[in-house]
Design an enzyme around this catalytic site. Sequence first.
Site, PDB file in Angstrom:
ATOM      1  N   ASP A  45      -7.123  13.990 -34.779  1.00  7.83           N
ATOM      2  CA  ASP A  45      -6.993  14.840 -35.981  1.00  7.83           C
ATOM      3  C   ASP A  45      -6.726  16.307 -35.635  1.00  7.83           C
ATOM      4  O   ASP A  45      -5.985  16.999 -36.345  1.00  7.83           O
ATOM      5  CB  ASP A  45      -8.210  14.704 -36.925  1.00  7.83           C
ATOM      6  CG  ASP A  45      -9.561  14.892 -36.231  1.00  7.83           C
ATOM      7  OD1 ASP A  45      -9.582  15.098 -35.003  1.00  7.83           O
ATOM      8  OD2 ASP A  45     -10.592  14.816 -36.920  1.00  7.83           O
ATOM      9  N   SER A  96      -9.602   9.612 -34.667  1.00  5.00           N
ATOM     10  CA  SER A  96     -10.266  10.857 -34.263  1.00  5.00           C
ATOM     11  C   SER A  96     -11.503  10.644 -33.410  1.00  5.00           C
ATOM     12  O   SER A  96     -12.629  10.990 -33.801  1.00  5.00           O
ATOM     13  CB  SER A  96     -10.569  11.673 -35.502  1.00  5.00           C
ATOM     14  OG  SER A  96      -9.368  11.859 -36.191  1.00  5.00           O
ATOM     15  N   ARG A 151     -15.292   7.026 -25.569  1.00  6.61           N
ATOM     16  CA  ARG A 151     -16.574   6.707 -26.199  1.00  6.61           C
ATOM     17  C   ARG A 151     -16.445   6.910 -27.696  1.00  6.61           C
ATOM     18  O   ARG A 151     -15.660   7.734 -28.162  1.00  6.61           O
ATOM     19  CB  ARG A 151     -17.678   7.626 -25.677  1.00  6.61           C
ATOM     20  CG  ARG A 151     -17.476   9.079 -26.021  1.00  6.61           C
ATOM     21  CD  ARG A 151     -18.615   9.924 -25.524  1.00  6.61           C
ATOM     22  NE  ARG A 151     -18.543  10.097 -24.084  1.00  6.61           N
ATOM     23  CZ  ARG A 151     -17.959  11.149 -23.508  1.00  6.61           C
ATOM     24  NH1 ARG A 151     -17.412  12.093 -24.234  1.00  6.61           N
ATOM     25  NH2 ARG A 151     -17.911  11.260 -22.198  1.00  6.61           N
TER      26      ARG A 151
END
Length: 460
Positions: free
Chosen positions: A193, A140, A155
């Site tokens: 997610d 996630s 990132r």
Amino acid sequence: MADHLRKYESLFTLTPQRMRMIVEAFTECLELGLSKPNQIVPMIPTWVFGWPTGKETGDYLALDLGGTNLRVCLVTLQGEGKFEITQTKYRLSEEQKQDDGQKLFDFCAECLRTFIESNTGDGPGQLRPGQLLPLGFTFSYPCTQERIDHGELIRWTKGFGAPNTEGRDVAGMFKKSLEKYQLPVELTALINDTTGTLIASHYVNPRTKIAVIFGTGCNAAYMERVKDIPKITHLGIASDAEMAINCEWGAFDSFEHEHLPRTKYDAVVDDTSNKPGEQAFEKLISGRYLGEIFRLVICELIDEGVLFLGQNTYKIEKPYCFDTAFLSLMESDPTDELLMIIGIFTHFFALETTLAERQFFRALAKLVGRRAARLSSCGIAAIVNKMGLLEEGCSVGADGSLYNKYPSFAERVHEGLVDIFGDRGRNVITHHAEDGSGVGSAIIAAMTKARREAGLYPNV
Ligand code: BGC
């Protein structure tokens, strides 16, 4: 305390008019992210094509690397929206979040090995010895995907910082760890997610059109028409196809800070984070930051000599010591004396409080929590706008600790939608989502397997 409260009220309150301006800017950012690569809100094509049929069946493993825990699940899809799930959670230490990336994936593989070993047998809900299972990996964090089993980490977010991972294909790195431990699994899909939540919620409630996570981090996914994703037209995918988009909306207004109502406390949270400038929207909303925003206001009042004069305040001066869960406990304190708040301040911070101070703390918690919920409505409204869903209405599957445990969070999101859209805002309703990273990931693994078998992999 009343004067102080008035000041914070004006700082943290969002008017309907301001919200509508945010929605407008947000909608433009969503469009921009779909039209060009590498935009602030990246609008990531996930290679999850269309909705599940509800007839998906079989055994699947799911591994979920979220913000706080690592979870391994064995999911048996039984079709008709039904499933069974066996799962184990493993705690991730702060060191692991900052340690070398490959080591983090090795740890995931080790947990998977332990899970497989302790769930192999011939009983119901167990893995058969030697059985090779498809695995959905819920990772996630924002990843650009060229295929469903690939994902280059843009990132880290949520305080993670493992070196040697950003810019690399995390699915490839995890496959390496799986090989190292020689596990009987095949990595079928890398999933966010929110995408898992979208698919799992739709599996049980087909009115679900959008999924949102309000937990340690904050994000949304929805189903888009391929013809409306200009940045992938060159791939020649059938234009009537649909694909789930992982918005990564936590990045809205990053770096430029043009649209969101940031206070000086938000600026401190941002400057002192491991990723200054990034995840600007998420930093005003998600569970990782709300307690810290509250704490920074308290610290300001300590410095001004307004609170806790003559008391030793070193405990509350430690960054991130004020858990977001405390805000929800304070808001839901049912006693006149606000005994829960007495408990929090004496037990965790060795501080004595007066009733007036406790009333102030509760009101402040409400301001911070309410702002987060109302900003969340702005994000949802932008997707509703973009997809033209307002008239027919839709269900929004929502999950995460903030949504599930913060009293009135959902109610405030709904209130915000009405402030933005007027009465028609009532057509958009959030509901507690199905477990996206477990069940959703299994369904996506099943959908991917079916596409592969039909010769449709990777992306036609
Ligand atoms: C991540 C998203 C994720 C969200 C909720 C954010 O920090 O960037 O990928 O969906 O947290 O877990």
